[in-house]
Design a protein around this motif. Structure first.
Motif, PDB file in Angstrom:
ATOM      1  N   ALA A 155       0.808  -1.750  -0.327  1.00 55.77           N
ATOM      2  CA  ALA A 155       0.069  -0.488  -0.356  1.00 55.77           C
ATOM      3  C   ALA A 155       1.031   0.917   0.214  1.00 55.77           C
ATOM      4  O   ALA A 155       1.700   0.819   0.479  1.00 55.77           O
ATOM      5  CB  ALA A 155      -0.644  -0.305   1.243  1.00 55.77           C
ATOM      6  N   ARG A 156       0.100   2.256  -0.270  1.00 58.65           N
ATOM      7  CA  ARG A 156       0.717   3.791  -0.325  1.00 58.65           C
ATOM      8  C   ARG A 156      -0.044   4.573   0.364  1.00 58.65           C
ATOM      9  O   ARG A 156      -1.203   4.860  -0.622  1.00 58.65           O
ATOM     10  CB  ARG A 156       1.262   3.862  -2.137  1.00 58.65           C
ATOM     11  N   TRP A 157       1.131   5.862   1.019  1.00 59.02           N
ATOM     12  CA  TRP A 157      -0.157   6.913   1.365  1.00 59.02           C
ATOM     13  C   TRP A 157       0.449   7.742   1.130  1.00 59.02           C
ATOM     14  O   TRP A 157       2.181   7.557   1.027  1.00 59.02           O
ATOM     15  CB  TRP A 157      -0.759   6.483   2.914  1.00 59.02           C
ATOM     16  N   THR A 158       0.216   9.217   1.867  1.00 59.31           N
ATOM     17  CA  THR A 158       1.443  10.359   2.347  1.00 59.31           C
ATOM     18  C   THR A 158       0.944  10.484   3.788  1.00 59.31           C
ATOM     19  O   THR A 158       0.360   9.792   4.292  1.00 59.31           O
ATOM     20  CB  THR A 158       0.898  11.384   1.494  1.00 59.31           C
ATOM     21  N   SER A 159       2.100  11.360   4.181  1.00 60.19           N
ATOM     22  CA  SER A 159       2.000  11.587   5.486  1.00 60.19           C
ATOM     23  C   SER A 159       0.181  13.175   5.913  1.00 60.19           C
ATOM     24  O   SER A 159      -0.253  12.930   7.035  1.00 60.19           O
ATOM     25  CB  SER A 159       2.676  12.511   5.919  1.00 60.19           C
ATOM     26  N   TYR A 160      -0.070  13.381   5.063  1.00 57.26           N
ATOM     27  CA  TYR A 160      -1.686  13.586   5.204  1.00 57.26           C
ATOM     28  C   TYR A 160      -2.899  12.647   5.295  1.00 57.26           C
ATOM     29  O   TYR A 160      -3.714  12.900   6.067  1.00 57.26           O
ATOM     30  CB  TYR A 160      -1.869  14.547   4.275  1.00 57.26           C
ATOM     31  N   GLN A 219       7.022  14.965   4.407  1.00 58.31           N
ATOM     32  CA  GLN A 219       7.829  15.885   3.702  1.00 58.31           C
ATOM     33  C   GLN A 219       9.092  16.053   4.708  1.00 58.31           C
ATOM     34  O   GLN A 219       8.727  15.541   6.067  1.00 58.31           O
ATOM     35  CB  GLN A 219       6.582  17.215   4.714  1.00 58.31           C
ATOM     36  N   CYS A 220      10.241  16.338   3.937  1.00 65.31           N
ATOM     37  CA  CYS A 220      11.556  16.330   4.920  1.00 65.31           C
ATOM     38  C   CYS A 220      11.579  18.187   4.823  1.00 65.31           C
ATOM     39  O   CYS A 220      12.380  18.679   3.638  1.00 65.31           O
ATOM     40  CB  CYS A 220      12.288  15.739   4.150  1.00 65.31           C
ATOM     41  N   PRO A 221      11.239  19.428   5.677  1.00 62.33           N
ATOM     42  CA  PRO A 221      10.956  20.009   4.989  1.00 62.33           C
ATOM     43  C   PRO A 221      12.733  20.823   5.341  1.00 62.33           C
ATOM     44  O   PRO A 221      12.899  21.990   4.376  1.00 62.33           O
ATOM     45  CB  PRO A 221      10.305  21.140   6.520  1.00 62.33           C
ATOM     46  N   THR A 222      13.666  20.308   6.064  1.00 61.79           N
ATOM     47  CA  THR A 222      14.992  20.772   5.992  1.00 61.79           C
ATOM     48  C   THR A 222      16.195  20.368   4.767  1.00 61.79           C
ATOM     49  O   THR A 222      16.949  21.261   4.632  1.00 61.79           O
ATOM     50  CB  THR A 222      15.657  20.103   6.950  1.00 61.79           C
ATOM     51  N   ALA A 223      15.444  18.985   4.762  1.00 63.12           N
ATOM     52  CA  ALA A 223      16.820  18.543   3.194  1.00 63.12           C
ATOM     53  C   ALA A 223      16.310  18.481   1.514  1.00 63.12           C
ATOM     54  O   ALA A 223      16.467  19.062   0.915  1.00 63.12           O
ATOM     55  CB  ALA A 223      17.045  17.108   3.203  1.00 63.12           C
ATOM     56  N   GLN A 278       6.659  26.427   3.080  1.00 60.82           N
ATOM     57  CA  GLN A 278       6.330  25.827   4.262  1.00 60.82           C
ATOM     58  C   GLN A 278       6.275  24.604   4.997  1.00 60.82           C
ATOM     59  O   GLN A 278       5.848  23.866   3.514  1.00 60.82           O
ATOM     60  CB  GLN A 278       4.396  26.885   4.483  1.00 60.82           C
ATOM     61  N   VAL A 279       5.947  23.669   5.201  1.00 64.21           N
ATOM     62  CA  VAL A 279       5.505  22.360   5.558  1.00 64.21           C
ATOM     63  C   VAL A 279       4.686  22.199   5.108  1.00 64.21           C
ATOM     64  O   VAL A 279       3.889  21.384   4.373  1.00 64.21           O
ATOM     65  CB  VAL A 279       5.859  22.056   7.015  1.00 64.21           C
ATOM     66  N   ILE A 280       3.707  22.658   5.240  1.00 64.40           N
ATOM     67  CA  ILE A 280       1.448  22.566   4.812  1.00 64.40           C
ATOM     68  C   ILE A 280       1.757  22.691   3.021  1.00 64.40           C
ATOM     69  O   ILE A 280       1.574  22.092   2.074  1.00 64.40           O
ATOM     70  CB  ILE A 280       1.482  24.141   5.504  1.00 64.40           C
ATOM     71  N   ASP A 281       3.245  23.915   3.426  1.00 63.37           N
ATOM     72  CA  ASP A 281       3.195  23.735   1.719  1.00 63.37           C
ATOM     73  C   ASP A 281       3.387  22.221   0.982  1.00 63.37           C
ATOM     74  O   ASP A 281       2.417  21.560  -0.950  1.00 63.37           O
ATOM     75  CB  ASP A 281       4.118  24.111   0.600  1.00 63.37           C
ATOM     76  N   LYS A 309      -1.130  15.758  -0.932  1.00 60.14           N
ATOM     77  CA  LYS A 309      -2.445  16.007  -0.393  1.00 60.14           C
ATOM     78  C   LYS A 309      -2.791  15.524  -2.349  1.00 60.14           C
ATOM     79  O   LYS A 309      -3.781  14.843  -2.858  1.00 60.14           O
ATOM     80  CB  LYS A 309      -3.225  16.804   0.150  1.00 60.14           C
ATOM     81  N   SER A 310      -2.878  16.597  -2.878  1.00 63.65           N
ATOM     82  CA  SER A 310      -2.840  17.338  -4.373  1.00 63.65           C
ATOM     83  C   SER A 310      -2.765  15.858  -5.575  1.00 63.65           C
ATOM     84  O   SER A 310      -3.496  16.454  -6.755  1.00 63.65           O
ATOM     85  CB  SER A 310      -2.709  19.006  -4.437  1.00 63.65           C
ATOM     86  N   HIS A 311      -1.644  15.724  -5.279  1.00 62.08           N
ATOM     87  CA  HIS A 311      -1.033  14.858  -6.158  1.00 62.08           C
ATOM     88  C   HIS A 311      -0.790  13.172  -6.083  1.00 62.08           C
ATOM     89  O   HIS A 311      -0.851  12.403  -6.764  1.00 62.08           O
ATOM     90  CB  HIS A 311       0.529  15.616  -6.355  1.00 62.08           C
ATOM     91  N   SER A 312      -1.698  13.457  -5.389  1.00 56.79           N
ATOM     92  CA  SER A 312      -2.330  12.400  -4.521  1.00 56.79           C
ATOM     93  C   SER A 312      -3.442  10.715  -5.497  1.00 56.79           C
ATOM     94  O   SER A 312      -3.940  12.308  -5.613  1.00 56.79           O
ATOM     95  CB  SER A 312      -2.606  11.442  -3.676  1.00 56.79           C
ATOM     96  N   LEU A 313      -3.662  10.010  -6.469  1.00 56.81           N
ATOM     97  CA  LEU A 313      -4.804   9.614  -6.960  1.00 56.81           C
ATOM     98  C   LEU A 313      -4.944   8.373  -6.682  1.00 56.81           C
ATOM     99  O   LEU A 313      -4.319   7.501  -6.690  1.00 56.81           O
ATOM    100  CB  LEU A 313      -4.078   9.237  -8.376  1.00 56.81           C
ATOM    101  N   LEU A 314      -6.348   8.019  -6.175  1.00 50.41           N
ATOM    102  CA  LEU A 314      -6.504   7.429  -5.266  1.00 50.41           C
ATOM    103  C   LEU A 314      -6.792   5.590  -6.706  1.00 50.41           C
ATOM    104  O   LEU A 314      -7.402   6.056  -7.609  1.00 50.41           O
ATOM    105  CB  LEU A 314      -8.523   7.222  -4.663  1.00 50.41           C
ATOM    106  N   LYS A 315      -6.529   4.939  -6.240  1.00 47.01           N
ATOM    107  CA  LYS A 315      -6.166   3.796  -6.660  1.00 47.01           C
ATOM    108  C   LYS A 315      -7.709   3.206  -7.894  1.00 47.01           C
ATOM    109  O   LYS A 315      -7.291   2.779  -8.839  1.00 47.01           O
ATOM    110  CB  LYS A 315      -5.920   2.624  -6.816  1.00 47.01           C
ATOM    111  N   ALA A 316      -8.501   3.652  -7.042  1.00 46.43           N
ATOM    112  CA  ALA A 316      -9.631   3.091  -7.877  1.00 46.43           C
ATOM    113  C   ALA A 316     -10.083   3.963  -8.789  1.00 46.43           C
ATOM    114  O   ALA A 316     -11.203   3.576  -9.378  1.00 46.43           O
ATOM    115  CB  ALA A 316     -10.980   3.055  -6.241  1.00 46.43           C
TER     116      ALA A 316
END
Lengths: 262, 385
Positions: free
Chosen positions: A168-173, A199-203, A212-215, A221-228
Motif C-alpha cells: 500500500a502507499r499513502w502520504t503523511s496527509y 515531507q522533509c522540510p529541512t533537506a 512551508q511544511v504545509i505546502d 495531498k493534491s498529487h495523490s491519485l486514489l487507486k480506484a
C-alpha cells in the motif's frame, strides 16, 4: 492522538526536525498496532540508518537499530528465530531502496511475515540532503544541484513485482487511511509493505520550493491519485496525469509465506 | 593562495585540482561535504568528470575499480561503516593494483553506533594493501591527496591509497589553507596514463582466478610494492617540497625530539594537541618530544627506530584498539619496530568514539609513562564499567 504506553518518554525530546512527517507515521503505525492488541513483549521493531531508523529508539519494546540498509535482513533473522513474535521494520528510501535494495526484494520474494513501513522523504535527510533512488526527476538535492536526472524507483511496483503479499502507499496527509493500511498489513500473513510519502522540510522542502511544511503536505495531498480512481481512468481509456502518484491498497494476495506464526 | 576554508571543502578542491575522471561516492557523515562539493564542481563544469550517485559504498568503490581498470583517475571518499561495507572491494582494488585515491574522514565503528572520530575504520583495513596517509591538519590533508595520487600511480607502486583525516575535528573545521593553483598541480601531477588498462584492442583481465600455484606471488608483489613505496614517497614528497615549500618526504616527523627523554608517538589531528602540551611541559622543564607518523602503510619501522634511539621511554597514543591483542595497532607495530632495544614502549588507547583529548590528558599520559604505567585504556569513566 498518542499511544503513551508504547512510548519511551525518557527519550524525548526526539531528534526529528520541526515539521518532519516521521512522527505522524510512527503515530499511525502505533495506532494500528494498538488495535491489534499485540503485547509489547512479543513485538520487535527493527531499523537501519537514517532519520526513519530512529523510530524504534522512541518505542518501548525490544528493538534492533542495525547497519545502513540491513534492517530487513536483521529482521529476517529475528522472525526466523522467533516466529511467534511480531516484527515491524521502520526504514526510509535511502536505507531500503538504495543501500538495502537487495534485502528488500529478497524479503518480498521469500514473502517473510513482517511489516515494513518505509518513510519515503525522497532524499537522504540525515546526512544533509543528497539525492536518493526516489528523488523525483528534476528535484534538487545537494548531489543533484541542477535537478535529478535519473528515474526514481516506484517502490510499490517493485514490492509487488518481487512478490510481497500486501502493498500500500499513502502520504503523511492520509493519517486515517495510513493507519488502516498498516493494520491490514499487520494482519496479512507474509511480507507487507507500506510506503509513506512524507515531507522533509529541512533537506527536501527548502531546496524544492516548499517554503512551508504545509505546502509540501498540500502537494502530497493534491498529487495523490486514489487507486480506484486511477483504475476507472484506465478502464475508460482516459488520461492518467503523469505528475500524480497512486495511493491506496495496491496489492493483496495470498502467496506462500515464510515465518508465519504457527 | 591562502584561503580560509572547511577541511572537507579543501580536500574537495584538492581532488578537483587532481583532475579525477570518475568520482563515485555515497553520503555518510562526516565525509559528505567532500562529495557534495565535488557534485557541485561537476554540475557547474569546473571539474570535467563523471559523478556517480550510487546506491551504496559497495557500489561506490566497485564503480571506481571499473573506472580505474579502464584507465581513469578515480576518486571516492567514505568513513566508518561505509568503509566496512566496501571492505570486499577494498581488498580487490589493491589486488588488482588500481591506484584509486580515497579520503577517509576517520570515524568510529558500530556497534554501538557512533558518528564521532577515532581511527578504527582505516586501521581495520591496514592489511588490505592500500597505502595509508594520516593528516595532522587540513593543509596536510589537502597536500597529501596530490602526493597520494603521485605515489599510487607510480609505475613501480600501482597501489590504491587512503588519505585519512579526522572526522569533524578536521573535516568540519575551518583553517587557513595554502591551496595550489591548477598550473602548479598540473606541473606536479601529470595525467594518469597506466601501462595496463582495459582495452578492446589489447584485451586483458583483472582479478582473475589464481590457483594455489599462482596466488601467493600476487601477495608478495603487493608487499614488495609497499616496501618500494617508502622511497617513492620520499622522492615525490621532496619534489613537493622543492616546488611548493612543504616537504612530505619523511614518513615520520619529529617535534622537540632531539633531546627528548619521553617520546610520544601519535597520528592525525591529536598531534597538534600533543605539540601544544609539549611546549607547556618544556616550559616546565620536562624533556618531551613527539614523533608523528604520517604514513602508516608502508609502516616506518626503521625510521621510528632511528628517530627514537636516544629516548628513555616511548608513549604511543592509539585512537583505535585491536581487541584481544596488546592495545592499539600503532603500539603493536612500534613495539615491533623497537624490538631488541631496551627502551620501554607503553601504549595508551584513548579518544575512542570521539572522547575528547586535552592537553592535560597528554601531560597525564607522560606522567604515567614516566612512572612505568601504560598498555592501558586512558580516560575511561570508571563509574560506567
Amino acid at each position: 492522538m498518542s499511544y503513551d504506553d508504547w512510548f519511551r518518554k525518557d527519550r524525548l525530546p526526539h531528534i526529528f526536525c520541526a515539521g518532519c512527517g516521521n512522527g505522524t507515521i510512527i503515530n499511525c503505525t502505533l495506532a494500528a498496532i494498538d488495535q491489534m492488541n499485540w503485547k509489547k513483549e512479543e513485538t520487535i521493531f527493527v531499523s537501519g540508518i537514517g532519520c526513519s531508523s530512529r523510530a524504534p529508539g522512541y518505542i518501548l519494546t525490544d528493538s534492533l537499530h542495525t547497519t545502513h540498509g540491513r534492517a530487513i535482513a536483521f529482521a529476517t533473522g529475528v522472525k526466523m528465530a522467533k516466529p511467534d513474535f511480531n516484527v515491524v521494520v521502520f526504514t526510509g528510501d535511502g536505507d531500503m531502496a538504495a543501500i538495502g535494495g537487495n534485502h528488500f526484494i529478497h524479503a518480498c520474494r521469500r514473502n517473510i511475515d513482517m511489516t515494513v513501513v518505509c518513510m519515503n522523504n525522497q532524499i537522504y535527510g540525515m546526512t544533509g540532503g543528497q539525492g536518493s533512488p526516489t528523488t523525483p526527476k528534476g528535484c534538487l538535492s545537494s548531489t543533484t544541484p541542477y535537478g535529478c536526472a535519473e528515474t526514481p524507483f516506484d517502490l510499490c511496483e517493485l514490492a509487488t513485482a518481487a512478490g510481497a503479499n500486501f502493498v500500500a502507499r499513502w502520504t503523511s496527509y492520509h493519517v486515517k487511511e495510513l493507519e488502516k493500511s498498516v493494520k491490514a498489513g499487520l494482519e496479512t500473513p507474509g511480507f507487507s509493505f507500506i510506503e509513506v510519502l512524507t515531507q522533509c522540510p529541512t533537506a527536501f522542502g527548502r531546496r524544492n520550493k516548499f517554503r512551508q511544511v504545509i505546502d509540501h503536505v498540500e502537494f502530497l495531498k493534491s498529487h495523490s491519485l486514489l487507486k480506484a480512481k486511477r483504475d476507472r481512468l484506465v478502464e475508460k481509456h482516459e488520461h492518467v496525469p503523469e505528475d500524480m502518484f497512486v495511493v491506496g491498497e495496491l496489492t493483496r494476495r495470498n502467496r506462500p509465506a515464510l515465518g508465519v506464526k504457527p | 593562495m591562502m584561503e580560509i576554508t572547511e577541511g572537507s571543502h579543501a580536500v574537495a578542491e584538492a581532488v578537483r585540482l587532481s583532475r579525477p575522471q570518475v568520482v563515485s561516492a555515497y553520503p555518510i557523515t562526516p565525509q559528505t561535504h567532500i562529495v557534495e562539493a565535488l557534485a557541485d564542481f561537476v554540475a557547474n563544469g569546473t571539474l570535467d568528470a563523471e559523478y556517480l550517485t550510487v546506491d551504496s559504498e559497495l557500489s561506490a568503490l566497485s564503480a571506481c575499480v571499473g573506472a580505474s581498470a579502464a584507465g581513469s583517475r578515480t576518486y571516492s571518499a567514505t568513513t566508518s561503516q561505509g568503509l566496512m561495507l566496501m571492505a570486499e572491494v577494498v581488498f580487490n582494488a589493491a589486488g588488482m593494483r588500481l591506484p584509486i585515491v580515497m579520503s577517509i574522514a576517520n570515524r568510529a565503528l558500530g556497534a554501538p553506533l557512533s558518528i564521532w572520530n577515532d581511527m578504527q575504520d582505516s586501521i581495520a583495513m591496514r592489511d588490505s594493501g592500500w597505502l595509508q596517509f594520516y593528516a595532522e591538519d587540513n593543509q596536510e590533508a589537502t597536500d597529501l591527496h596530490f602526493l597520494a595520487y603521485k605515489v599510487a600511480e607510480d609505475a613501480t607502486i600501482q597501489l590504491p591509497a587512503f588519505v585519512c583525516f579526522d572526522g569533524f575535528i578536521l573535516s568540519h573545521t575551518y583553517e587557513p589553507i595554502d591551496m595550489l593553483t591548477q598550473e602548479q598541480v598540473d606541473q606536479y601531477l601529470p595525467a594518469y596514463n597506466p601501462a595496463e588498462k582495459l582495452d578492446a584492442k589489447d584485451p586483458m583481465s583483472f582479478g582473475m582466478y589464481a590457483t594455489p600455484d599462482y596466488y601467493m606471488e600476487f601477495r608478495y608483489e603487493m608487499d614488495e610494492a609497499q616496501k618500494r613505496a617508502k622511497d617513492v614517497i620520499a622522492k615525490y614528497g621532496k619534489e613537493f617540497g622543492t616546488l611548493f615549500g612543504r616537504d612530505y618526504s619523511a614518513l615520520v616527523e619529529g617535534y622537540q625530539l632531539a633531546d627528548a627523554e619521553t617520546a610520544i608517538i601519535a597520528m592525525g589531528s591529536i598531534c597538534g594537541t600533543v605539540k601544544d602540551a609539549i611546549d607547556e611541559m618544556r616550559a616546565a622543564g620536562k624533556k618531551v618530544g613527539l614523533l608523528k607518523i604520517r604514513v602508516f602503510r608502508p609502516f616506518p619501522y626503521e625510521e621510528i627506530k632511528k628517530a627514537l634511539a636516544h629516548v628513555q621511554r616511548i608513549a604511543v597514543l592509539d585512537k583505535n584498539i585491536s581487541l584481544g591483542a596488546k592495545g592499539g595497532a600503532t603500539a603493536i607495530e612500534v613495539r615491533d619496530a623497537m624490538y631488541g632495544s631496551t627502551i620501554p614502549v607503553k601504549g595508551y588507547v584513548l579518544g575512542l568514539g570521539g572522547r575528547d583529548i586535552r592537553k592535560k590528558d597528554i601531560k597525564e599520559i607522560v606522567s604515567l609513562c614516566e612512572n612505568g604505567a601504560g598498555d592501558q585504556f586512558y580516560g575511561l569513566r570508571k563509574e560506567l564499567i
